[in-house]
Design an enzyme around this catalytic site. Structure first.
Site, PDB file in Angstrom:
ATOM      1  N   ALA A  53      73.055  15.125  32.143  1.00 38.92           N
ATOM      2  CA  ALA A  53      73.276  14.231  33.045  1.00 38.92           C
ATOM      3  C   ALA A  53      72.046  14.117  33.917  1.00 38.92           C
ATOM      4  O   ALA A  53      71.197  15.281  34.354  1.00 38.92           O
ATOM      5  CB  ALA A  53      74.377  14.444  34.052  1.00 38.92           C
ATOM      6  N   THR A  71      73.663  19.450  33.912  1.00 39.89           N
ATOM      7  CA  THR A  71      72.858  18.694  34.830  1.00 39.89           C
ATOM      8  C   THR A  71      71.381  18.876  34.288  1.00 39.89           C
ATOM      9  O   THR A  71      70.951  19.747  33.605  1.00 39.89           O
ATOM     10  CB  THR A  71      72.890  19.224  36.261  1.00 39.89           C
ATOM     11  OG1 THR A  71      72.060  20.486  36.281  1.00 39.89           O
ATOM     12  CG2 THR A  71      74.148  19.574  36.775  1.00 39.89           C
ATOM     13  N   ASP A  72      70.643  17.901  34.865  1.00 37.54           N
ATOM     14  CA  ASP A  72      69.050  18.130  34.644  1.00 37.54           C
ATOM     15  C   ASP A  72      68.770  19.202  35.819  1.00 37.54           C
ATOM     16  O   ASP A  72      69.705  19.607  36.513  1.00 37.54           O
ATOM     17  CB  ASP A  72      68.206  16.712  34.873  1.00 37.54           C
ATOM     18  CG  ASP A  72      67.092  16.767  34.337  1.00 37.54           C
ATOM     19  OD1 ASP A  72      66.459  17.906  33.988  1.00 37.54           O
ATOM     20  OD2 ASP A  72      66.476  15.648  34.132  1.00 37.54           O
ATOM     21  N   ALA A  73      67.259  19.602  35.602  1.00 36.00           N
ATOM     22  CA  ALA A  73      66.852  20.560  36.571  1.00 36.00           C
ATOM     23  C   ALA A  73      67.355  20.354  37.919  1.00 36.00           C
ATOM     24  O   ALA A  73      67.046  19.240  38.621  1.00 36.00           O
ATOM     25  CB  ALA A  73      65.581  20.857  36.382  1.00 36.00           C
ATOM     26  N   LEU A 106      72.100  23.531  36.106  1.00 32.04           N
ATOM     27  CA  LEU A 106      70.485  23.943  35.871  1.00 32.04           C
ATOM     28  C   LEU A 106      69.795  23.762  36.928  1.00 32.04           C
ATOM     29  O   LEU A 106      69.643  22.599  37.395  1.00 32.04           O
ATOM     30  CB  LEU A 106      69.641  22.949  34.626  1.00 32.04           C
ATOM     31  CG  LEU A 106      69.863  23.138  33.079  1.00 32.04           C
ATOM     32  CD1 LEU A 106      71.318  23.223  32.875  1.00 32.04           C
ATOM     33  CD2 LEU A 106      69.051  22.468  32.391  1.00 32.04           C
TER      34      LEU A 106
END
Length: 590
Positions: free
Chosen positions: A236, A283-285, A313
């Site tokens: 995401a 999640t993205d970073a 993440l």
């Protein structure tokens, strides 16, 4: 709520029992730890053991390193983790996303220029064959974004283009190629879709502005194709999608609008409900401002999981983030049901990979296989083949420029143009020999008298470094007579070496000397070939270019092919523009 026997997990009764028994035997801290993907900050053995023993992490994405280093890191991690780890890599463009000595097969945009889905398959297969050899088991790829806005700073060359069907077909082919490596899985990104906003979610909000119907036909179609073909995970993005958020929650206010990573409307309503995705969501970073600007970090962690995301993440500070996630559970923000659901998906993915059936010492393949695969001839040959089919002659107004031969254009001046983008980590890994120097050497080897243009600014810098007073008049008033300028060279190659990506999109940086050679004002005085070797949208800033080529990278084999094609003629360029290299701007066509 998780059907572990269904797509994409397809677990047996025995596999399901392992998941259930493992969850039943976990402490609360071990359950909380499984929610985290760690970004390893060290490859020291004590640090690696600490991450699995003290924080019980579910997965890791690591910093770049050579194959030998990554192999040893992954071996230590898997042999010391109570529960096998998901070990992820960024093999978007090749095995070099798993280890620095891996093979760069070709960027997604470069492969898009070939129009050949088999190359996307080979990208997925070869990249992740190298990754699997050093112990990775999940790729944060394919990038499934569509390039609608040339000013988008995140996607750059990380897209198969601006056609949704091509993106869907090639992303699906990548997935199939990755799956040809037993047990290897993919996490497509960046849901609900990047490529429209001109902003970068690393440093600001980002919004997918499509209405629901348009989204269904584009990004939705891409993700649905992947889901239908067994995609295991979706990353995401920190990207809002107001139309679908309002569709699933008509009462939502503008202030309540969240990026997908914090949006139950987008994760549970759209992705889980409407699209039927049963796999894992991560999640993205989490250091990106598109996430961190929405609420306190202590709230971000449990809110992401409560919204339907399964893995987070990355840690910021390990003690602090672990405590925030755990407190979110103790306070009821993360319900027992939601935690249980996330754990089932995380462990079901690990079981789908077959990790639970292997001894700890078998989770990383035998070391001798690594030397057979990393950078092997088959993969290098594929890089060459893709390059030959990708280089694109985008604009060709002066039909008699090609072929370049020493008889026609003995003296070639190369103007090397860099970008305005802020320096990043790439500057630390910049090659000692520039692409312009490599191009010059190749042309000289073919019999040309090639040289690199030195601007008045560069000359003044050298004067200052030598202790001399710079001649500022050369900058403000120095002009070369047109006749002399034309007599000094027969053809000019303007090589634009700027990378699209992150913060504002990179743009060319010109010295602005009047009458100098940096800016190709002289397109009607001499033959000029403008070459974009990374970012494919050079025409936005050099619309006067009459001959424009995109190579998509400046690898050695790419420069070899570029010279060969320029010397062969127009017919040698077979790549097709995968994006709108004219940037939707009127004068770029003139």
């Amino acid at each position: 709520m998780v059907d572990m026997k269904a797509k994409p997990f397809y677990l047996t009764d025995e596999d399901c029992k392992w998941v259930e028994d493992t969850i039943a035997g976990m402490t609360l801290d071990e359950k909380i730890g499984q929610l985290f993907f760690n970004m390893g900050s060290s490859r020291e053995e004590d640090y690696l053991k600490m991450t699995v023993n003290d924080y019980h992490i579910g997965g890791i994405r690591y910093n770049p390193g050579k194959a030998e280093e990554i192999y040893e890191q992954n071996r230590i991690l898997q042999e010391n983790s109570k529960i096998p780890l998901i070990i992820a890599c960024n093999t978007e463009n090749g095995g070099n996303g798993a280890c620095t000595d891996g093979t760069m097969i070709g960027s997604q945009t470069k492969i898009g220029a070939t129009r050949n889905t088999d190359y996307a398959y080979q990208l997925g297969y070869m990249s992740n064959k190298e990754a699997a050899t050093i112990g990775c088991n999940l790729s944060f790829a394919p990038v499934s974004d569509i390039m609608y806005n040339w000013e988008n700073p995140v996607i750059g060359l990380r897209t198969y283009g601006n056609d949704p069907q091509r993106v869907a077909d090639m992303a699906k082919a990548y997935l199939e190629g990755a799956h040809a490596n037993p047990g290897f899985c993919c996490a497509a990104k960046h849901f609900p879709g990047d490529g429209l906003d001109f902003r970068d979610q690393h440093v600001a909000n980002s919004v997918n502005t499509m209405d629901c119907e348009e989204w269904d036909k584009t990004f939705g179609m891409v993700y649905q194709a992947l889901i239908d073909n067994g995609l295991e995970a979706i990353m995401a993005g920190h990207i809002m999608q107001p139309a679908y958020a309002r569709h699933f929650n008509p009462e939502i206010t503008d202030d309540e609008m969240m990026p997908a990573t914090l949006s139950p409307e987008l994760i549970q309503g759209l992705l889980r409900g409407k699209m039927g995705f049963n796999g894992m969501v991560l999640t993205d970073a989490s250091h990106m401002v598109g996430l961190t600007c929405r609420m306190k970090r202590s709230e971000v962690l449990p809110t992401a999981i409560a919204s339907g995301v399964d893995m987070f993440l990355f840690f910021n500070e390990m003690d602090e983030d672990f405590a925030s996630m755990k407190q979110g559970y103790l306070d009821g923000k993360i319900t027992e049901e939601r935690l249980d659901e996330a754990l089932h998906r995380i462990l079901a993915l690990k079981a789908h990979m077959g990790l639970h059936k292997k001894a700890k010492t078998e989770l990383v393949p035998p070391k001798e296989k690594m030397k057979e695969v990393i950078g092997c001839k088959e993969h290098v040959d594929m890089q060459k083949e893709i390059t030959d089919h990708a280089i694109t002659l985008v604009k060709y107004k002066d039909k008699d420029v090609f072929p370049l031969t020493p008889q026609r254009y003995k003296r070639i001046m190369i103007v090397y143009v860099k970008g305005l983008s802020a320096p990043g980590l790439g500057a630390l890994r910049a090659p000692s020999t520039s692409p312009a120097e490599k191009l010059r050497d190749r042309l000289i080897a073919k019999g040309f008298e090639a040289f690199i243009y030195e601007s008045p600014i560069e000359k003044m810098i050298k004067e200052a470094q030598a202790g001399k007073a710079p001649n500022f008049n050369a900058y403000f008033a120095g002009k070369t007579p047109i006749k002399e300028f034309r007599e000094n060279q027969d053809l000019i190659i303007t090589m634009v070496d700027i990378a699209g990506g992150f913060q504002p999109v990179a743009r060319p940086s010109f010295g602005m000397t009047k009458g100098g050679g940096e800016i190709p004002w002289y397109v009607f005085e001499l033959p000029v070939v403008v070459v974009g070797v990374q970012h494919p949208f050079v025409l936005a800033d050099i619309p006067q270019a009459r001959t424009y080529i995109n190579t998509y990278d400046s690898n050695d084999y790419t420069l070899d092919a570029l010279v060969e094609k320029m010397m062969a003629g127009e017919e040698a360029f077979v790549g097709q523009d995968p994006v709108d290299s004219y940037c939707g701007i009127f004068d770029t066509h003139i």
